[in-house]
Enzyme design. Structure first.
Site, mmCIF file in Angstrom:
data_model
loop_
_atom_site.group_PDB
_atom_site.id
_atom_site.type_symbol
_atom_site.label_atom_id
_atom_site.label_comp_id
_atom_site.label_asym_id
_atom_site.label_seq_id
_atom_site.Cartn_x
_atom_site.Cartn_y
_atom_site.Cartn_z
ATOM 1 N N ARG A 106 -2.944 57.348 -18.755
ATOM 2 C CA ARG A 106 -1.939 58.029 -17.847
ATOM 3 C C ARG A 106 -2.422 58.109 -16.386
ATOM 4 O O ARG A 106 -3.730 58.556 -16.758
ATOM 5 C CB ARG A 106 -0.288 58.213 -18.362
ATOM 6 N N CYS A 107 -2.165 58.004 -15.488
ATOM 7 C CA CYS A 107 -2.615 58.628 -14.625
ATOM 8 C C CYS A 107 -2.940 60.535 -14.689
ATOM 9 O O CYS A 107 -1.486 60.460 -15.332
ATOM 10 C CB CYS A 107 -1.940 58.244 -13.529
ATOM 11 N N PRO A 108 -3.598 60.886 -14.583
ATOM 12 C CA PRO A 108 -5.126 60.712 -13.579
ATOM 13 C C PRO A 108 -6.410 60.454 -14.422
ATOM 14 O O PRO A 108 -6.903 59.871 -14.469
ATOM 15 C CB PRO A 108 -5.104 62.059 -12.735
#
Lengths: 319, 100
Positions: B32-34
Site C-alpha cells: 500500500r501507499c507509500p
C-alpha cells in the site's frame, strides 16, 4: 437576485441538488437535455452528478486544471457556449488546496447566455465575499465555522432551477440552523482582520515547513488562495499515520491520502493537479473567535509536524 | 461544438507502444501507499541515472504519486505498461534522474 433559499443536509447535498435542479429545470423548459460542464477539481458531489448525467447518455464536459489547481475561465466559457444550453459548475475556491478560481470571470461572461451556473462556495462562503451573477449558489456552514450537516442552496429569480421530485427536504433540526446563523454572524463581524491574520499564518507555514521537512510538496497557489487553507504532502510517509500521530498530540487535521479516506481513493483534487497524494495533511484554520489559541496551535504544528513525519518515514523504511 | 469527454476509465492501449522497455521491474502489488514509491526511490538511488524502472502496483495512489515523485526528484515519468506477467494492476515506468 436570490429569491429561493433551500436547506440541505450539507454542502455536497446543496451542490448536487443545485446542479440536478438546473439540469432538470432547463430540460423541462427546452427540447434537448442540456450539457453539463464541470472541472476536474470540483466537489465530489458535482462529479457524482456528472457521472450520473453521463450515464443517462447526456453530454458532460470536464475542464482540466493547471498545476496549482486553477481552471482557465476562457476555456470554461468556450466549452459552455459551444455546448448550447448548458449547466456549468463554477467553483469559487478549492477547499482542499485553497486555490481561488476565476469564478467571477466565468459568471460575468456567461450572464445572459444559454449557460446557467451553479456557484460552488462550499469551501469559502462567509470567509470571502461572494460574486454575483450565478443562477444557484451552494454553501456549507462548516466554511464559516458552523456545525456539520447544514447546507444552503440559493437560487436566483432568473434561474431555471426547479425543485425535483421528491422535493429537497432533509430532516433538519432547529438547533444546527441557529448555530449556523450565529457562527456566520461571528465570522462576518471580524472577517477582514481574521483573513489577514490567517493569510499570514498559512504563508508562514508554506515558507517554513519545507525548510523543516525534506521532500515536502506544498500544492496550490501560494498567493491567489483562501487565507485559511493549507495542504502539504510528505514523500515516503502515509497520511493515515501522520494524521493519527498529530491527533494523539491534540492537533486535528484532514487528509487527502487514499489510506486516510473511507473511500480508499486518493484525493481527486490532488490527482488532477499532479500533486503528491501520499502523506497528505490538510489544515483549515478556524477564525480566532472560534479558536482563540490559533497562533499557539500553528506554533505547535510547526514544532511537531517535522518529528511526526520523521518517525513515520522511519517506520515506513523510507530511503 | 466540442465533443463530449471520452470515458476516462477506458484504458488507452495505444500509448503503451511508446513506453520504453524497462531495465528493472519492481513488484509492489502487495503493498500500500507509500511503499511502491519507497521501493522506487530505493531502486533509483542505487542505480545509474537513466535507468528505466517499472513499478508494478495495485494501490490507487501509485498512479498519481509515482509521477509526482518524478517531478520532486528530477526523474522522467514515461507512462504505464501492463504488468510483465499480465497480472492485476499497472506498471508505472520511470527514467531515473541524477542521483540524489
Amino acid at each position: 437576485v436570490p429569491d429561493g433559499l433551500h436547506l440541505a443536509a450539507g454542502g455536497g447535498h446543496a451542490v448536487a441538488e443545485g446542479l440536478v435542479g438546473l439540469l432538470e429545470g432547463m430540460w423541462a423548459a427546452g427540447q434537448a437535455p442540456p450539457a453539463l460542464v464541470v472541472s476536474s477539481v470540483d466537489h465530489s458531489a458535482a462529479l457524482r452528478v456528472a457521472r450520473w448525467w453521463r450515464s443517462l447518455g447526456h453530454p458532460v464536459h470536464t475542464v482540466n486544471v493547471d498545476s496549482v489547481g486553477s481552471f482557465d475561465a476562457a476555456e470554461v466559457v468556450e466549452l459552455a457556449l459551444g455546448s448550447g444550453p448548458s449547466v456549468v459548475c463554477v467553483q469559487l475556491a478549492n477547499g482542499e488546496v485553497g486555490t481561488l478560481q476565476p469564478a467571477q470571470d466565468v459568471l460575468a461572461q456567461l450572464a445572459g447566455t444559454e449557460s446557467f451556473t451553479l456557484l460552488d462556495a462550499t469551501a469559502c462562503a462567509g470567509r470571502i465575499p461572494l460574486p454575483s451573477g450565478w443562477s444557484a449558489l451552494a454553501a456549507d456552514a462548516t466554511s464559516w465555522c458552523g456545525p456539520r450537516g447544514v447546507g444552503v442552496l440559493l437560487t436566483s429569480t432568473s434561474s431555471p432551477w426547479r425543485v425535483r421530485e421528491p422535493a429537497l427536504e432533509p430532516e433538519l433540526a432547529v438547533a444546527p440552523m441557529v448555530a449556523a446563523a450565529a457562527a456566520l454572524e461571528q465570522v462576518l463581524a471580524s472577517r477582514e482582520v481574521d483573513n489577514a491574520h490567517s493569510f499570514g499564518l498559512v504563508a508562514r507555514l508554506r515558507r517554513e515547513l519545507p525548510l523543516l521537512v525534506d521532500d515536502l510538496d506544498v500544492p496550490g497557489d501560494p498567493d491567489s488562495r483562501l487565507p485559511h487553507v493549507l495542504t502539504v504532502s510528505a514523500l515516503y510517509a502515509d497520511g493515515e499515520s501522520i494524521v493519527r500521530r498529530l491527533d494523539d498530540l491534540g492537533l486535528a487535521v484532514g487528509s487527502g491520502s487514499a489510506c486516510a479516506n473511507d473511500s480508499g481513493e486518493p484525493s481527486h483534487v490532488l490527482a488532477a493537479m499532479g500533486a503528491l497524494t501520499g502523506g497528505n495533511v490538510r489544515l483549515v484554520l478556524p477564525v480566532t473567535a472560534a479558536d482563540p489559541a490559533l497562533d499557539q496551535a500553528v506554533d505547535q504544528f510547526l514544532l511537531t509536524f517535522p518529528d511526526v513525519v520523521r518517525s513515520v518515514r522511519t517506520m515506513m523504511g523510507a530511503p | 461544438m466540442t465533443e463530449p469527454d471520452a470515458n476516462p476509465f477506458e484504458p488507452a492501449d495505444s500509448h503503451f507502444a511508446s513506453v520504453p522497455t524497462p531495465d528493472v521491474w519492481l513488484d509492489e502489488r502487495g503493498a500500500r501507499c507509500p511503499a511502491p514509491v519507497i521501493a522506487l526511490a530505493r531502486a533509483a538511488f542505487t542505480r545509474p541515472a537513466g535507468t528505466v524502472v517499472a513499478v508494478m502496483a495495485i494501490d490507487p495512489a501509485a498512479g498519481t504519486d509515482i509521477p509526482a515523485w518524478c517531478r520532486l526528484k528530477g526523474a522522467e515519468y514515461l507512462g504505464e505498461l501492463p504488468p510483465r506477467d499480465g497480472g492485476e494492476g499497472m506498471a508505472y515506468v520511470v527514467r531515473t534522474g541524477a542521483a540524489e
